[in-house]
Enzyme design. Structure first.
Site, short mmCIF file in Angstrom:
data_model
loop_
_atom_site.label_atom_id
_atom_site.label_comp_id
_atom_site.label_asym_id
_atom_site.label_seq_id
_atom_site.Cartn_x
_atom_site.Cartn_y
_atom_site.Cartn_z
CB ALA A 1 -0.91 0.00 1.21
CE1 TYR A 2 5.26 5.52 2.92
CE2 TYR A 2 7.09 4.15 2.15
CZ TYR A 2 6.62 5.35 2.64
OH TYR A 2 7.48 6.39 2.84
#
Ligand code: ZN
Length: 685
Positions: free
Chosen positions: A574-575
């Site tokens: 996600a990052y």
């Protein structure tokens, strides 16, 4: 005006301490002197460098401010050397400065240019002010008559002359001719009062001013300050909207040669004046006292508009008014210039917009605020003088001789050179901690004004306060900004625009991290990562682009991304994916901004732990698990992982941001600068 001298407070003070005390009382009263104006002195007996007893004039040093003056700010000048000059018929300014330098008690001091004014008078204590009430009487076509009406014969009025040898002579001669005089009024300039003690000189000053105030009050009683409104003030909400729409445009207009910082003022007395029937004419007459010219220039820029509600028409009127001001100012300098005169910037310092308010400009916010403060006094003087007669001021030639006075210009050349980011405004998101905080501090160190934006409002304000403490008045502004909210981002940019007039640098830094393998990732974590790390940067960039384009001065974006953009991390999907969107967005900003002189670059740091909120306990635990190590080993693991084996600090990243934000990288856009110690295990780049 209330006399504030306290015998209890002055008990046991010696001569020079009393002078300091009395001077600060004068300085504390802004309707007597503002921003370095006025001066005080005391004649004492001291030992000279050979131990002989000599009479000495302790007089305010050039460049000191009465409100904060201290003993060291009163250089001592030997009286016998001063009195020897009474024989002379004239003396040039520079010669006088050189002469006084030889007559000093301590080496290296620089006594006020008005030193001889004090020295030529026989009285022990002398006070000189630029009192609003007095110039309200003297800056009128009825000057002599009204002074006689108010004070009788014992207050002597002296025609305007620039401070220096001849004015000092004029005053000494006038007192010889009127031995019973109790005070001197320097027309279009200020007051001189005296006494056998500092207290006596102080009390007489207050008494003189009080009489003038009462006379003005009696004449102004029951009458409006100005003769009615031509343009009524807009309601507060509309004023704000129009001010927001025109401020960046105006900043662009007045920053053609060098950038300026703006201050916007919509206080009731300002609105009353700018909308009045007389403002157009009164604002073009000249300063209340010569000193003000250095800050405000001779006249204000009056914007002819009857439609303040319509931002586009206001912009048009602003453009015309500023162009006219520049042409007039250039002509004025050409008319009076002497050989070797170089034109100072020809742009206005005071811009008056009927219905809307006043903009003032300066090399920094502090200066813009000083100009604003002085013009408040100017408006008071204009109102009071108008109740007495027709307001008059220095002739343009006299104003020029003060504005381009070599002794004033000399002060400018002695100022330290401006820092790299002087006259610039930066907005830093996520500025309350970690990289953002280090960036805010670094940009401020280089002279920038900084808007510190963060979800944590308290933290942002704390960083801003630190910057103000280190860098001076109003140099930073802390505010809450949630980069995922359109409204919050817009409000933050509006606050920056109202505070400084515009923006030059945007450091889009706010970000979050969640760590989890893809098959265990919850949708809300993925979505929140994109809300902050992708959409957040979009909302900030969109708002900033609108502002920078309206301003027309170019600009610099720096996006703080991550090494993960090029070398993503396992269990960091996600990052890594959301930050990759940020990096792609940054390149689009570069593509779309280029034609407007707007640059956009990226900094890719890695593993910056210090003071970081991104590295929360959860993220540390998850990252340690992903790498198969303990939480305690984490920082060391990341350090050893890079080629240099270096710990990456927030300050290291701030240095890279500074480079990309400054003109040193003026020809660089769409570029990525890594601050990661060198990544060993990247995919092929
Ligand atoms: Zn003066």
């Amino acid at each position: 005006m209330i006399a504030r001298w306290s015998d209890a407070e002055t008990k046991g003070l010696d001569g020079l301490d009393l002078l300091v005390y009395g001077s600060r009382l004068i300085g504390a009263e802004p309707s007597l002197v503002v921003w370095g104006g006025g001066n005080t002195s005391l004649k004492t007996e001291e030992r000279d460098f050979r131990g002989r007893t000599v009479r000495v004039l302790r007089v305010k040093g050039s460049g000191s401010d009465l409100k904060s003056i201290a003993r060291k700010d009163f250089p001592g000048v030997r009286m016998d050397e001063i009195l020897a000059l009474l024989e002379r018929s004239d003396m040039g300014d520079q010669e006088m400065v050189d002469y006084l330098a030889h007559a000093l008690q301590e080496l290296g001091g620089r006594p006020s240019i008005e030193t001889l004014l004090h020295g030529f008078l026989p009285h022990v204590a002398v006070t000189h002010t630029h009192a609003d009430a007095i110039v309200s009487l003297s800056n009128t076509d009825r000057c002599r008559d009204v002074i006689q009406e108010v004070y009788g014969k014992d207050v002597v009025s002296i025609p305007y002359r620039r401070p220096g040898f001849l004015l000092s002579k004029d005053v000494a001669d006038a007192l010889r001719a009127h031995p019973g005089a109790t005070a001197v009024i320097l027309e279009k300039h200020g007051t001189i009062t005296w006494g056998q003690t500092v207290k006596e000189a102080y009390l007489r000053t207050i008494d003189l001013i009080t009489q003038a105030e009462e006379a003005i009050k009696a004449r102004a009683e029951g009458r409006p300050r100005f003769g009615g409104a031509r343009v009524n003030p807009l309601p507060a909400g509309e004023r704000r909207e129009v001010a927001l729409a025109v401020a960046p445009f105006l900043r662009g207009l007045v920053s053609r040669d060098r950038r300026a910082i703006l201050h916007f003022d919509e206080a009731p007395p300002i609105l009353e004046f700018v909308g009045s029937k007389e403002a157009g004419a009164l604002s073009q007459v000249g300063p209340a006292t010569p000193d003000h010219t250095i800050y405000t220039k001779r006249v204000a820029c009056f914007v002819e508009t009857d439609h303040p509600r319509d931002a586009d028409r206001v912009k048009l009127a602003l453009r015309e008014a500023v162009e006219r001001f520049v042409a007039d100012y250039t002509r004025y300098v050409e008319a009076y210039r002497q050989e070797g005169t170089t034109l100072l910037d020809p742009f206005p310092r005071v811009i008056l917009v009927p219905g809307l308010g006043m903009f003032t400009t300066g090399k920094d916010k502090r200066t813009a605020l000083i100009v604003d403060d002085i013009y408040h006094h100017t408006i008071d003087v204009l109102a009071s003088a108008s109740s007495i007669g027709r307001y008059v001021s220095l002739t343009p030639k006299d104003a020029f001789d003060v504005e381009y006075w070599p002794l004033e210009l000399y002060k400018l050349t002695r100022e330290p050179p401006e820092k790299e980011l002087a006259r610039r405004v930066a907005l830093v998101t996520g500025g309350a901690s970690g990289i953002g905080k280090a960036v805010a501090r670094r940009l401020a160190q280089e002279g920038g004004h900084v808007v510190v934006a963060d979800l944590d409002e308290g933290g942002a304000k704390k960083v801003a306060d630190e910057i103000v403490t280190a860098g001076g008045t109003a140099r930073a502004l802390g505010l809450r900004m949630d980069v995922t909210s359109e409204a919050s981002v817009q409000q933050g940019f509006e606050a920056a625009t109202l505070a400084y007039g515009g923006l030059d640098i945007v450091v889009s830094n706010a970000g979050i991290a969640v760590s989890a393998p893809l098959d265990a990732m919850v949708l809300s974590d993925w979505e929140r990562s994109f809300a902050v790390n992708a959409t957040g940067h979009f909302l900030v960039a969109r708002e900033a682009l609108r502002l920078l384009k309206a301003q027309g001065l170019g600009g610099a974006f720096v996006f703080v991304a991550t090494k993960n953009v090029m070398s993503p991390g396992k269990d960091f999907g996600a990052y890594s994916a959301s930050k990759a969107a940020e990096a792609q967005l940054a390149k689009i900003v570069a593509l779309e901004g280029g034609a407007h002189g707007i640059r956009a670059n990226i900094v890719n740091p890695d593993a910056v732990f210090q003071d970081s909120r991104l590295w929360s306990e959860d993220v540390r635990r998850e990252r340690a698990r992903a790498q198969g190590i303990t939480v305690e080993q984490l920082e060391e693991f990341y350090r050893k992982r890079n080629i240099l084996g270096a710990s990456i600090l927030p300050e290291d990243v701030a240095e890279a941001v500074l480079f990309l934000a400054s003109d040193r990288s003026a020809k660089t856009t769409g570029c990525t600068l890594t601050v990661d110690g060198g990544v060993r295990d990247a995919f092929p780049r």
